[in-house]
Design an enzyme around this catalytic site. Structure first.
Site, PDB file in Angstrom:
ATOM      1  N   PRO A  93       4.025 -69.979  25.460  1.00  0.00           N
ATOM      2  CA  PRO A  93       3.801 -70.661  26.739  1.00  0.00           C
ATOM      3  C   PRO A  93       4.717 -71.862  26.955  1.00  0.00           C
ATOM      4  O   PRO A  93       4.697 -72.818  26.197  1.00  0.00           O
ATOM      5  CB  PRO A  93       2.339 -71.093  26.660  1.00  0.00           C
ATOM      6  CG  PRO A  93       1.736 -70.247  25.609  1.00  0.00           C
ATOM      7  CD  PRO A  93       2.836 -69.969  24.625  1.00  0.00           C
ATOM      8  N   GLU A  94       5.535 -71.776  27.982  1.00  0.00           N
ATOM      9  CA  GLU A  94       6.358 -72.900  28.434  1.00  0.00           C
ATOM     10  C   GLU A  94       5.820 -73.284  29.818  1.00  0.00           C
ATOM     11  O   GLU A  94       4.763 -72.819  30.230  1.00  0.00           O
ATOM     12  CB  GLU A  94       7.832 -72.499  28.491  1.00  0.00           C
ATOM     13  CG  GLU A  94       8.372 -71.993  27.147  1.00  0.00           C
ATOM     14  CD  GLU A  94       9.838 -71.604  27.192  1.00  0.00           C
ATOM     15  OE1 GLU A  94      10.579 -72.165  28.022  1.00  0.00           O
ATOM     16  OE2 GLU A  94      10.252 -70.742  26.403  1.00  0.00           O
TER      17      GLU A  94
ATOM     18  N   LYS B 278       4.044 -78.993  29.009  1.00  0.00           N
ATOM     19  CA  LYS B 278       3.366 -77.781  28.532  1.00  0.00           C
ATOM     20  C   LYS B 278       1.889 -78.056  28.224  1.00  0.00           C
ATOM     21  O   LYS B 278       1.216 -77.224  27.617  1.00  0.00           O
ATOM     22  CB  LYS B 278       4.061 -77.260  27.278  1.00  0.00           C
ATOM     23  CG  LYS B 278       5.521 -76.901  27.493  1.00  0.00           C
ATOM     24  CD  LYS B 278       6.171 -76.535  26.179  1.00  0.00           C
ATOM     25  CE  LYS B 278       7.686 -76.469  26.327  1.00  0.00           C
ATOM     26  NZ  LYS B 278       8.347 -76.328  25.012  1.00  0.00           N
TER      27      LYS B 278
END
Length: 299
Positions: A2-3, A58
């Site tokens: 996940p970015e 993030k």
DNA sequence: GGTCCGACCTGGCAGC
DNA sequence: TGCTGCCAGGTCGGAC
């Protein structure tokens, strides 16, 4: 992994489900997914009312009605799921809709015995919020508003905010001797870029990842700025990037993968011809991370 | 202060 | 078939 685009997608899915909800019971099953002890976290979160769901870099940010902030970071394999009482995720009003969305849903629906569910929060409407993380690198904490402000202040520019300008990027680049790829991953400079979108932005801008940040110069910085904004916006539009179909790959809070992987130009394409100049894409290691780039047209 | 690097963590996969 | 070792990579903390 996940970015920014993946976290943004999760925020958009979670916000309408969680806004105004109160945690009535908490069960932290794996100690290292919370800062402090599980018991302390369970006490801190029980009775808390979620006022808003947002993102900073993030980080997922749940603002609580009493002013405290519940932050979480997904790191590599963390996921949030919201499910109704009967244990089935609800189809949302967003995305590609109907049958297509349903058919794309991975078989990752939460079960009470799912070994990767690290924390479970029962909400006052009967739904369940679960934190799922295969590798347990993700974590969360509840802090005061003041502590969160301090933490937030240490983070870099938001690349999709008005503060992120070509000039601001150029100034920061000029102050660093590191390779530009490593500069882009530094969350104290720009908050939200990770390995995938950093290499994609550099390819679009035609800049070598090996180039020293201070040697990028104003003209290339303008191109890089445009490339970062474009790649992130497009990835958000495509609900992020999912590279495979294992339990470690990214899916949103309803188990739906992203589709930006279909638009990647260099990431994970070692040996394949560059889409711009046909030179084979090369993979190198920078800062213990894989970097993909075209030695033919990235200077 | 800036930079570099190991540790954390576990599933997947290649090689033997 | 089963074992071993490497790889994936975001963040933190310690060393330089």
């Amino acid at each position: 992994m996940p970015e920014l685009p993946e976290v943004e997608t999760i925020v958009r899915r979670l916000a309408p489900r969680l806004r105004g909800r109160t945690v009535v019971r908490a069960d932290v099953r794996r100690a290292n997914v919370v800062r402090g002890t599980p018991q302390r976290f369970e006490r801190a979160v029980t009775g808390a009312r979620i006022e808003s769901v947002s993102r900073r870099g993030k980080f997922l940010v749940f603002r609580l009605a009493d002013g405290r902030v519940w932050w979480s970071h997904l790191r590599m394999t963390g996921q949030w799921r919201v499910e109704r009482e009967r244990g089935r995720t609800r189809p949302g009003p967003h995305g590609r809709g109907g049958r297509v969305r349903e058919s794309r849903r991975m078989d990752v629906a939460h079960r009470p015995d799912d070994p990767y569910v690290r924390a479970v929060f029962e909400l006052d409407d009967g739904s369940t919020l679960s934190f799922v993380d295969v590798r347990t690198l993700g974590e969360m904490e509840i802090v005061s508003a003041r502590q969160w402000t301090r933490r937030e202040a240490a983070m870099g520019l938001e690349p999709l905010s008005p503060e992120f300008t070509p000039q601001a990027l150029a100034e920061r680049l000029a102050a660093s001797r590191r390779p530009v790829k490593e500069f882009l991953l530094d969350q104290t400079r720009i908050a939200g870029l990770g390995n995938i979108y950093a290499v994609e932005a550099l390819w679009r801008a035609g800049i070598s990842p090996r180039r020293r940040a201070r040697s990028v110069g104003v003209r290339r910085a303008v191109r890089l700025h445009r490339a970062i904004v474009d790649v992130l916006r497009q990835a958000v539009e495509k609900a992020g990037t999912s590279l495979g179909e294992t339990s470690q790959d990214y899916v949103d809070s309803e188990g739906v993968p992203g589709s930006f992987q279909e638009f990647l130009d260099v990431y994970d394409r070692e040996g394949e011809p560059c889409r711009r100049c046909r030179t084979p894409i090369r993979r190198i290691v920078q800062g213990q991370r894989s970097t993909y780039y075209c030695p033919g047209c990235q200077r």
